[in-house]
Design an enzyme around this catalytic site. Structure first.
Site, PDB file in Angstrom:
ATOM      1  N   LYS A   1       0.865  -1.177   0.000  1.00 57.37           N
ATOM      2  CA  LYS A   1       0.000   0.000   0.000  1.00 57.37           C
ATOM      3  C   LYS A   1       0.904   1.230   0.000  1.00 57.37           C
ATOM      4  CE  LYS A   1      -2.306   3.563   1.798  1.00 57.37           C
ATOM      5  NZ  LYS A   1      -1.813   4.752   2.552  1.00 57.37           N
TER       6      LYS A   1
ATOM      7  N   GLY B   1       0.917   8.930   0.614  1.00 57.71           N
ATOM      8  CA  GLY B   1       1.558   9.908   1.480  1.00 57.71           C
ATOM      9  C   GLY B   1       2.744  10.600   0.835  1.00 57.71           C
TER      10      GLY B   1
ATOM     11  N   GLY C   1      -4.765  10.939  -1.803  1.00 59.36           N
ATOM     12  CA  GLY C   1      -5.501  11.994  -1.131  1.00 59.36           C
ATOM     13  C   GLY C   1      -5.001  13.400  -1.407  1.00 59.36           C
TER      14      GLY C   1
ATOM     15  N   ASP D   1      -6.037   2.054   2.571  1.00 63.01           N
ATOM     16  CA  ASP D   1      -5.603   1.078   3.573  1.00 63.01           C
ATOM     17  C   ASP D   1      -6.599  -0.077   3.650  1.00 63.01           C
ATOM     18  OD1 ASP D   1      -3.161   2.227   4.887  1.00 63.01           O
ATOM     19  OD2 ASP D   1      -4.519   3.896   5.257  1.00 63.01           O
TER      20      ASP D   1
ATOM     21  N   LYS E   1      -5.512   2.704  10.675  1.00 62.90           N
ATOM     22  CA  LYS E   1      -4.404   2.025   9.997  1.00 62.90           C
ATOM     23  C   LYS E   1      -4.108   0.682  10.660  1.00 62.90           C
ATOM     24  CE  LYS E   1      -1.941   5.961   7.973  1.00 62.90           C
ATOM     25  NZ  LYS E   1      -2.231   5.536   6.598  1.00 62.90           N
TER      26      LYS E   1
END
Length: 287
Positions: free
Chosen positions: A31, A34, A67, A184, A243
């Site tokens: 995954k 960020g 995001g 996630d 998470k």
């Protein structure tokens, strides 16, 4: 810093051999999101690591978020980002932008990067081949999805042909409504459906810490009972809870090992999978 000599290089490869043998032919779900995805230099390192893993026989599936890029695109079209409990409120217009950014811009740029570095990648969204079947999670959130079912067949087909599947986390229901899925959550469900050897979540933290302000308190290994204890003690709190919940869900559903690692560290992926040192926190059913 001194350059490595040939003997040291050889020693690194020899030490990696048991891990190469261990993971050869096994599935690892990564995954990715960020800061590691925003910083181009880090992105290059992560993609190169995945190509290397693929070339030594590891079946890598890349599940990505996006995001910050979605927020930036919404800002450019004059639309404000709204969040409820950490999840993006997704009306119809926002849903279209999410599709455009995730399944278009981000997904294809990652595929291109992997191909440029000598890999063999194929972009796929959760809408393709019925990969992610979803329903509305909460009316307050609009088109944010809760996963009902993962169909692993499209991913298994790509893996068998030697591709690195690059998955954007949007899904749909049987009426054609499209949903934004938390990356996630999607990665954990995909790892479980593929019976993956491990799930590696690349985040903006070095792992699970006993003291959030002290990196030396990193918890390197933890089991399901330990997670519940840390929740009761308030050590696992706030944004770390969802998470960690995704990690423990994957373990409960059959993924042997789940890792949270710092995606801001160059080659953290290789350090975690191919060395004794490790790079973050490992979750297992029992230790």
């Amino acid at each position: 810093m001194n350059e490595m000599n040939n003997a040291q290089r050889a020693q690194v490869l020899v030490e990696a051999l048991p891990y190469i043998q261990k993971y050869n032919g096994k599935i690892i779900v990564v995954k990715y999101g960020g800061n590691a995805m925003i910083n181009e230099e880090l992105k290059h390192d992560v993609m190169r690591d995945m190509v290397l893993m693929n070339l030594i026989g590891v079946k890598v599936v890349l599940v990505h978020g996006g995001g910050p890029e979605i927020s930036e695109m919404l800002k450019r079209v004059g639309k404000k980002s709204e969040f409820v409990d950490g999840l993006r409120v997704t009306d119809e217009e926002t849903s279209e932008i999410v599709q455009m950014v995730l399944a278009g811009k981000i997904n294809k740029s990652l595929v291109a990067k992997l191909d440029m570095l000598g890999g063999k990648a194929m972009g796929i969204s959760g809408m393709d081949g019925g990969l992610i079947e979803a329903r509305m999670l909460d009316e307050r959130l609009g088109y944010v999805g809760e996963i009902e079912r993962i169909n692993p067949e499209p991913l298994n087909d790509l893996l068998e042909k030697g591709y690195i599947p690059v998955v954007s986390t949007i899904g749909c229901d049987d009426t054609g409504h499209v949903y934004n899925i938390n990356a996630d959550t999607a990665a954990a469900a995909i790892a479980a459906a593929l019976h993956a050897e491990s799930l590696i979540s690349m985040t903006d933290t070095i792992g699970l810490l006993r003291d959030q302000n002290d990196p030396s308190t990193l918890i390197r290994r933890i089991d399901l009972k330990g997670v519940e204890k840390l929740k009761e003690e308030g050590i696992i709190s706030g944004g770390m809870i969802p998470k960690v919940d995704c990690c423990t869900k994957a373990v409960r559903e059959g993924v042997r090992k789940v890792f949270i690692i710092d995606g801001r560290v160059p080659h953290a992926l290789l350090i975690e999978t191919l060395t004794d040192e490790g790079a973050g926190t490992m979750f297992r059913k029992e230790i």
